[in-house]
Design a protein around this motif. Sequence first.
Motif, short mmCIF file in Angstrom:
data_model
loop_
_atom_site.label_atom_id
_atom_site.label_comp_id
_atom_site.label_asym_id
_atom_site.label_seq_id
_atom_site.Cartn_x
_atom_site.Cartn_y
_atom_site.Cartn_z
N GLU A 168 -100.26 8.92 4.50
CA GLU A 168 -101.55 9.41 4.01
C GLU A 168 -102.69 8.95 4.91
O GLU A 168 -103.60 9.72 5.23
CB GLU A 168 -101.77 8.91 2.58
CG GLU A 168 -103.03 9.44 1.92
CD GLU A 168 -102.98 10.93 1.67
OE1 GLU A 168 -104.05 11.55 1.52
OE2 GLU A 168 -101.85 11.49 1.62
N ALA A 169 -102.62 7.67 5.33
CA ALA A 169 -103.65 7.16 6.24
C ALA A 169 -103.63 7.91 7.57
O ALA A 169 -104.68 8.20 8.15
CB ALA A 169 -103.45 5.66 6.47
N LEU A 194 -106.61 10.00 9.09
CA LEU A 194 -107.10 9.63 10.41
C LEU A 194 -107.09 10.83 11.35
O LEU A 194 -108.01 11.02 12.15
CB LEU A 194 -106.22 8.51 10.98
CG LEU A 194 -106.80 7.67 12.12
CD1 LEU A 194 -108.02 6.93 11.65
CD2 LEU A 194 -105.75 6.68 12.62
N LEU A 195 -106.04 11.65 11.24
CA LEU A 195 -105.97 12.85 12.07
C LEU A 195 -107.11 13.81 11.74
O LEU A 195 -107.73 14.40 12.63
CB LEU A 195 -104.62 13.54 11.87
CG LEU A 195 -104.32 14.74 12.77
CD1 LEU A 195 -104.36 14.33 14.23
CD2 LEU A 195 -102.96 15.33 12.42
N THR A 196 -107.39 13.95 10.43
CA THR A 196 -108.51 14.80 10.02
C THR A 196 -109.83 14.27 10.58
O THR A 196 -110.68 15.03 11.07
CB THR A 196 -108.58 14.88 8.49
OG1 THR A 196 -107.34 15.40 7.99
CG2 THR A 196 -109.72 15.76 8.04
N ALA A 197 -110.03 12.94 10.49
CA ALA A 197 -111.26 12.34 11.02
C ALA A 197 -111.35 12.53 12.53
O ALA A 197 -112.45 12.78 13.07
CB ALA A 197 -111.30 10.86 10.67
N THR A 198 -110.21 12.43 13.23
CA THR A 198 -110.22 12.62 14.68
C THR A 198 -110.57 14.05 15.04
O THR A 198 -111.35 14.30 15.97
CB THR A 198 -108.85 12.25 15.25
OG1 THR A 198 -108.45 10.95 14.79
CG2 THR A 198 -108.88 12.23 16.77
N LEU A 217 -103.05 -1.48 10.85
CA LEU A 217 -101.99 -1.23 9.88
C LEU A 217 -102.08 -2.18 8.69
O LEU A 217 -101.72 -1.82 7.56
CB LEU A 217 -100.63 -1.39 10.58
CG LEU A 217 -99.39 -0.97 9.80
CD1 LEU A 217 -99.44 0.51 9.47
CD2 LEU A 217 -98.13 -1.28 10.62
N SER A 218 -102.59 -3.37 8.91
CA SER A 218 -102.69 -4.34 7.82
C SER A 218 -103.61 -3.84 6.71
O SER A 218 -103.34 -4.04 5.52
CB SER A 218 -103.19 -5.68 8.36
OG SER A 218 -104.46 -5.52 9.00
#
Length: 592
Positions: A40-41, A45-49, A311-312
Amino acid sequence: MMRPGLTVKLSLLLALIGVLASGSTGYYAYRANRNLLVGEAGHNLLTATELLGRRFSVSIDDMAADVLVLATMPSSALVAESAEDMKTKADRTRLAQVFSSFMLHHPVYLQARLIARNQFGLERIRFDRDTRGIVEVQGANLQEKGQFAYVFDTLALAPGRVYIGPITINREYGAHYAEGRPILRLAAPVATPAGGVVGVVVLDVDLTVLLKLLSTDLPPDYQVYLANEWGDFLVHPDSSQAFGFDKGRRVFMQESFAATKPLFDRAKNSVLINGLTNPEQARNDVLAFVRRPFGATAGNRFVVFGLGKPLSGVLTGANLLGDRIVRIVLFSSVAALLLAILFARALTKPLQILTDAATHFFAESVTEALPLKRTDEIGMLARCFDRMRREIKAQVDALHDKQHQLAHLANHDVLTSLPNRMLFMQRLDAAVQEATAKNERLAVLFVDLDHFKQINDQFGHSIGDTVLVAIAHRLRQLLSTGHTVARLGGDEFVVLVEGAYSSCAAVDVAARIVRALDEDLPIAGRRVTVGASVGISEFPEDGTSARDLLLTADAAMYVAKSKGRGFWQSYSDVLEGQQVEAAGEKTTADES
């Protein structure tokens, strides 16, 4: 010391199964949750990029519109074309105010310039940004820029077109705050009403400020990456990795993150990697990369944006879930132990009856007293014992068959079913003893394939194995029943010729082998040519033991292969050649 009974063992086993079941379920739930959170992250993140890339493209379009506005103003052509006089001075003053206004309302612009085509590209209007604000450069401080690509390339464009230069470090002297900063240049030709290009308008964009404005709504822990079409880092969380080409060492995105290589090969438009499934590349981050078109007229044709997130931070929720799962597993393990004890006691009671029957099972007097007619578990187990007794003989017979098969496998090559080295040496020893007793002759032909390694490397080991099987089949068809063909290993075969025999027959067999193996083999829909080199040793001239015959045949084969492959060679001819050569050297020495 009393050993634990079946009830205790069964209780422990069932309890262990319960603990493992609950533990594995909790573990996989924890893993699934981690993967779900990371996935999901990654998608977020791909959408934000992609959004950052689209914003960047829109910003480039907006800035291109700005430079066109400045270039198409009538006063721009007048100031660029005309000499300094009272009329053009007024036009220049008004145009300078427009340039100043653009610089004031657009903090991403480091420089705004009007450069004339004549006088070697002399700057006519120039505004720079420094730490104090906006500075107008005038008089003798105006510079000639005709030698720069962004000037002469823009002058070559048709009016209305925009030059978008590569993202680089500004190394122009006297650029105030812009000097030494990463910039992007946009330029447009300035044309007269008649269409003649008389100058250019250039805007220098502060890349750092631009990206900061584009990423204002991104979380603070996001890391931004940007690379040009060659993969050079232009933006990197570690500033020492950016603009390596300006520092004498190039740092490429596709080398730092191998998964991004398809972006630069134009095979993909986006790539998503994370440290959970790909720790070698993403380490402790979740990373998304997107390729965006950029600057078709010069320099970069596309750029690659990347966003990273630790990742943390993504796995914080999974770690909390893991703590809860541990507590649940401990509770379920205690419950499993109690249930296992109760179940084991209920199960072992009927097994005690079976224990008594099994104790007297092998006694002759009670063999017929097996409780075969019972319908419960004990009766079923008794019937299984009876069937087992009848099947023992069948199993023993099958075991003898397996022993025969193992004996065959021990003496034959698994791939080609030809005799292996051990069986061949046994037959060769026996043949030597028989030939010695009967004063007969025999020969050993050492066959080495010429092009097998190339076939193996080109088509793979599977095709190579198929070629070896086909070679073995062809050798069996070629040789008579009185000969023995074996595979020593790899691409080496050996032939034993017995019976009525002469040297001419050995050469004939070797020649037939070379010709047969030089013909194409149909393998997996293609035809391949292997070829072979053959060495010949004869008994008793070239050796009186199996080992000597094999060694001399091997030596003759290497001489044949040294001739260029596809030849055969007798060991006796090798010795004769060596003797002639030695005699020649001795004669030369005596004459000296």
